[in-house]
Write a protein that holds these residues in place. Structure first.
Motif, PDB file in Angstrom:
ATOM      1  N   LEU A  12       0.770  -1.272   0.015  1.00  0.00           N
ATOM      2  CA  LEU A  12       0.197  -0.038   0.094  1.00  0.00           C
ATOM      3  C   LEU A  12       1.094   1.244   0.105  1.00  0.00           C
ATOM      4  CD1 LEU A  12      -3.081  -0.662   2.353  1.00  0.00           C
ATOM      5  CD2 LEU A  12      -2.648  -1.185  -0.123  1.00  0.00           C
ATOM      6  N   TYR A  13       0.252   2.473  -0.465  1.00  0.00           N
ATOM      7  CA  TYR A  13       1.092   3.641  -0.736  1.00  0.00           C
ATOM      8  C   TYR A  13       1.236   4.234   0.727  1.00  0.00           C
ATOM      9  CZ  TYR A  13      -3.465   5.542   0.863  1.00  0.00           C
ATOM     10  OH  TYR A  13      -4.691   5.923   1.623  1.00  0.00           O
ATOM     11  N   ASP A  14       2.504   4.980   0.673  1.00  0.00           N
ATOM     12  CA  ASP A  14       2.803   5.556   1.889  1.00  0.00           C
ATOM     13  C   ASP A  14       1.777   6.631   2.421  1.00  0.00           C
ATOM     14  OD1 ASP A  14       5.125   4.207   2.099  1.00  0.00           O
ATOM     15  OD2 ASP A  14       6.361   5.343   0.867  1.00  0.00           O
ATOM     16  N   VAL A  15       1.401   6.781   3.624  1.00  0.00           N
ATOM     17  CA  VAL A  15       0.575   7.900   4.060  1.00  0.00           C
ATOM     18  C   VAL A  15       1.507   9.122   4.748  1.00  0.00           C
ATOM     19  CG1 VAL A  15      -1.226   8.438   5.753  1.00  0.00           C
ATOM     20  CG2 VAL A  15      -1.068   6.174   4.680  1.00  0.00           C
ATOM     21  N   LYS A  16       1.137  10.292   3.933  1.00  0.00           N
ATOM     22  CA  LYS A  16       1.926  11.545   4.098  1.00  0.00           C
ATOM     23  C   LYS A  16       1.184  12.214   5.267  1.00  0.00           C
ATOM     24  CE  LYS A  16       4.276  10.520   0.422  1.00  0.00           C
ATOM     25  NZ  LYS A  16       5.677   9.805   0.466  1.00  0.00           N
ATOM     26  N   SER A  17       1.919  13.057   5.731  1.00  0.00           N
ATOM     27  CA  SER A  17       1.161  13.920   6.916  1.00  0.00           C
ATOM     28  C   SER A  17       0.165  14.679   6.812  1.00  0.00           C
ATOM     29  CB  SER A  17       2.421  15.112   7.371  1.00  0.00           C
ATOM     30  OG  SER A  17       2.653  15.717   6.559  1.00  0.00           O
ATOM     31  N   THR A  18       0.170  15.172   5.289  1.00  0.00           N
ATOM     32  CA  THR A  18      -1.097  15.893   4.990  1.00  0.00           C
ATOM     33  C   THR A  18      -2.271  15.035   4.826  1.00  0.00           C
ATOM     34  OG1 THR A  18      -0.702  15.386   2.662  1.00  0.00           O
ATOM     35  CG2 THR A  18       0.095  17.772   3.513  1.00  0.00           C
ATOM     36  N   ALA A  19      -2.146  13.890   4.756  1.00  0.00           N
ATOM     37  CA  ALA A  19      -3.510  12.988   4.825  1.00  0.00           C
ATOM     38  C   ALA A  19      -4.179  12.932   6.270  1.00  0.00           C
ATOM     39  CB  ALA A  19      -3.118  11.566   4.434  1.00  0.00           C
ATOM     40  N   PHE A  20      -3.702  13.307   7.134  1.00  0.00           N
ATOM     41  CA  PHE A  20      -4.050  13.425   8.563  1.00  0.00           C
ATOM     42  C   PHE A  20      -5.121  14.523   8.958  1.00  0.00           C
ATOM     43  CE2 PHE A  20      -0.788  10.224   9.102  1.00  0.00           C
ATOM     44  CZ  PHE A  20      -1.344   9.340   9.798  1.00  0.00           C
ATOM     45  N   HIS A  21      -5.099  15.468   7.999  1.00  0.00           N
ATOM     46  CA  HIS A  21      -6.049  16.796   8.297  1.00  0.00           C
ATOM     47  C   HIS A  21      -5.988  17.258   9.585  1.00  0.00           C
ATOM     48  CE1 HIS A  21      -7.538  15.589   4.166  1.00  0.00           C
ATOM     49  NE2 HIS A  21      -7.807  14.464   4.605  1.00  0.00           N
ATOM     50  N   ALA A  22      -4.865  17.688  10.028  1.00  0.00           N
ATOM     51  CA  ALA A  22      -4.690  17.973  11.463  1.00  0.00           C
ATOM     52  C   ALA A  22      -5.271  18.882  11.617  1.00  0.00           C
ATOM     53  CB  ALA A  22      -3.085  18.270  11.790  1.00  0.00           C
ATOM     54  N   LYS A  23      -5.954  19.156  13.156  1.00  0.00           N
ATOM     55  CA  LYS A  23      -6.414  20.386  13.737  1.00  0.00           C
ATOM     56  C   LYS A  23      -5.636  20.662  14.905  1.00  0.00           C
ATOM     57  CE  LYS A  23     -11.193  19.722  12.389  1.00  0.00           C
ATOM     58  NZ  LYS A  23     -10.831  18.846  10.960  1.00  0.00           N
ATOM     59  N   ARG A  24      -5.545  21.863  15.531  1.00  0.00           N
ATOM     60  CA  ARG A  24      -4.807  22.400  16.214  1.00  0.00           C
ATOM     61  C   ARG A  24      -5.536  23.338  17.310  1.00  0.00           C
ATOM     62  NH1 ARG A  24      -2.435  21.861  11.411  1.00  0.00           N
ATOM     63  NH2 ARG A  24      -0.281  20.864  11.236  1.00  0.00           N
ATOM     64  N   ASP A  25      -4.862  23.425  18.610  1.00  0.00           N
ATOM     65  CA  ASP A  25      -5.576  24.269  19.684  1.00  0.00           C
ATOM     66  C   ASP A  25      -7.114  24.198  19.731  1.00  0.00           C
ATOM     67  OD1 ASP A  25      -2.781  25.013  19.922  1.00  0.00           O
ATOM     68  OD2 ASP A  25      -2.992  26.323  18.327  1.00  0.00           O
ATOM     69  N   LYS A  26      -7.553  25.520  19.386  1.00  0.00           N
ATOM     70  CA  LYS A  26      -8.989  25.526  19.609  1.00  0.00           C
ATOM     71  C   LYS A  26      -9.814  24.937  18.648  1.00  0.00           C
ATOM     72  CE  LYS A  26      -8.813  29.988  22.612  1.00  0.00           C
ATOM     73  NZ  LYS A  26      -9.511  31.422  22.626  1.00  0.00           N
ATOM     74  N   GLU A  27      -9.279  24.622  17.616  1.00  0.00           N
ATOM     75  CA  GLU A  27      -9.752  23.998  16.450  1.00  0.00           C
ATOM     76  C   GLU A  27     -10.322  22.568  17.012  1.00  0.00           C
ATOM     77  OE1 GLU A  27      -7.759  25.123  12.228  1.00  0.00           O
ATOM     78  OE2 GLU A  27      -6.872  23.652  13.337  1.00  0.00           O
TER      79      GLU A  27
END
Length: 500
Positions: A12-27
């Motif tokens: 399977l393909y490598d999962v990149k950091s952008t694939a995690f749709h990160a949310k931060r702090d108050k988000e």
């Protein structure tokens, strides 16, 4: 892994950091689904000052690149460091994880991340973890947490309830001002797919019904059963029990009771639905008067970790003579990624007849890219997962093509594409057990035992790093497994003793 490279870990393909749709702090507090019970004005919201560091959720599938893990882990550590510096100290941490992530070069990544977090927050800060029951609980992970719990239903209809329980247990523990509770951990040599351990049916139904009974015992805070993740090949992959509480005898006996209940039923686990080959499923659906008839193309289920871009099922479907003409039985197939096919369809427009090629850019083991000629039925832009979706009508088959892979779990996933699953004769989805909305829509259904990275026939995948003996890979055991409870030392004490 074997040279055939059939296991998910290999291809399977490598999962990149952008694939995690990160949310931060108050988000996190604003948009995470759990905010109804930790926002101000609620009991948990008023009980503590909640601050978010970073959360991320990626569609399952493939190995996370080491670089992506290090990037996101470093940001988590940096943000926690700033929170600790600003607050002077923190009292507790909620660790919300799935529990089955695979990262290049790390066998037990949830433990590794928490180990790094502990270096920032210290050994005495109370950590409460909430997990998917398809996650893995190693002895090391159990040691680094003070409280740990997981879902009690599969399909998972208690996600919010589980997260709230983890937070409430943490707040209650802080309010007591007590030391870390006892944790009894029991590994069980069973590794089964979720489709054989659904709590809709026996024996998982009565096994999980026993959890609240143990939790209600005096001196017990929480009880949990993990079935583990079957489609990875790591030493930690197996079922496990953890019972937490103030009474050492109660948590030990409770954990052993659950372990024996699980092991006593290990030969009784069966699939959650009627099963068959893909051809058998189609034959049954065609002869049935129940519509819509759902079929799970389970070997390429993206939510279990499949690539989602296998063309094997769609190739077999389009080869059937029953579906060659537009007047044939109406079939919906979801789905196959094909970025180039999407572009061709967009340029041609709705109503145009196009010839496109899609799929098998990642998993071409069982079938190569599929070329189809059909009418562009609909186009949709802006989906969170797929980005762009196109429905191509080929004969009586409405094939959903996507720019990026996507699971189809909701009726709106179809109706927003101008296709009506309730009116179809057959609906084929890349999934294992049907998610609740699909289950409610289906007049009947079958689980197709199709090939792929998340093949339900586990023995075909070539596991060689899991601990043996392990059911169902091993059908006989020279001796009964050791189901005695291991009392895990508090996180602020060294972990000692054997791993088994």
């Amino acid at each position: 892994m074997p040279s055939t490279r059939e296991n998910i870990i290999d291809f399977l393909y490598d999962v990149k950091s952008t694939a995690f749709h990160a949310k931060r702090d108050k988000e996190i507090l604003d948009k995470y689904p759990f905010n109804p019970f930790i926002r101000p004005g609620t009991s948990l919201g008023d009980a503590a000052d909640w601050q978010g560091a970073l959360i991320g959720h990626a569609l399952p599938g493939g190995i996370v690149t080491r670089g992506a893990f290090e990037e996101l882990a470093a940001e988590i550590i940096d943000r926690l460091t700033k929170i600790v510096a600003s607050a002077g100290q923190i009292q507790g941490l909620w660790y919300d994880i799935h529990g089955a992530m695979c990262v290049e070069g790390i066998d037990d990544v949830e433990f590794e991340l928490l180990r790094r977090i502990r270096e920032v927050i210290g050994p005495d800060v109370l950590v409460s973890a909430s997990m998917d029951l398809h996650g893995n609980v190693s002895r090391e992970l159990a040691h680094q947490t003070d409280l740990i719990t997981c879902y009690r239903t599969a399909p998972h209809v208690d996600v919010i309830e589980t997260r709230e329980r983890a937070c409430r247990n943490l707040v209650d523990l802080l309010a007591r001002g007590s030391k870390q509770p006892f944790k009894a951990w029991v590994p069980i040599p069973v590794l089964l797919p979720g489709e054989q351990t659904s709590t809709r049916v026996e024996p998982a139904l009565h096994i999980y019904d026993a959890v609240p009974k143990i939790e209600s015992l005096k001196g017990v805070i929480d009880a949990a059963i993990w079935v583990g993740y079957a489609w990875a090949d790591e030493p930690r992959n197996r079922a496990a029990i953890v019972v937490t509480g103030w009474d050492r005898t109660a948590v030990s006996s409770g954990a052993e009771s659950l372990a024996h209940t699980f092991w006593d039923a290990h030969q009784n686990f069966e699939f959650v639905a009627k099963t068959g080959s893909f051809g058998e499923c189609l034959d049954t659906a065609l002869s049935s008067s129940a519509h819509p008839y759902f079929i799970s193309d389970s070997g390429d289920n993206p939510t279990a970790g499949g690539s989602g871009d296998m063309t094997w099922g769609l190739t077999k479907l389009l080869a059937r003579p029953e579906f060659k003409q537009a007047s044939g039985p109406t079939v919906i197939y979801a789905s196959v990624p094909g970025p180039k096919a999407i572009q061709v369809a967009i340029e041609a427009g709705i109503g145009a007849t196009v010839t496109v090629t899609a799929g098998a850019e990642i998993d071409n083991i069982h079938a190569g890219p599929i070329t189809m000629t059909g009418r562009v039925h609909s186009i949709k832009h802006g989906d969170t997962h797929a980005r762009v979706e196109v429905v191509l009508q080929v004969g009586s088959v409405f094939a959903i093509l996507t720019e990026l892979r996507k699971p189809y779990h909701h009726e709106s996933d179809f109706t927003e594409l101008n296709i009506q699953p309730r009116s179809a004769d057959i609906v084929i989805v890349k999934i294992g057990y049907l998610e609740p909305e699909l289950y409610d829509m289906a007049a009947d259904w079958m689980l197709g035992l199709t090939p792929g990275g998340v093949d339900q026939k586990l023995e075909r995948l070539g596991h060689h790093r899991i601990r043996r003996p392990m059911w169902p890979f091993d059908k006989t055991f020279e001796k009964q497994p050791d189901l005695t409870a291991r009392i895990i030392s508090p996180s602020n004490e060294p972990l000692s003793g054997p791993d088994e």
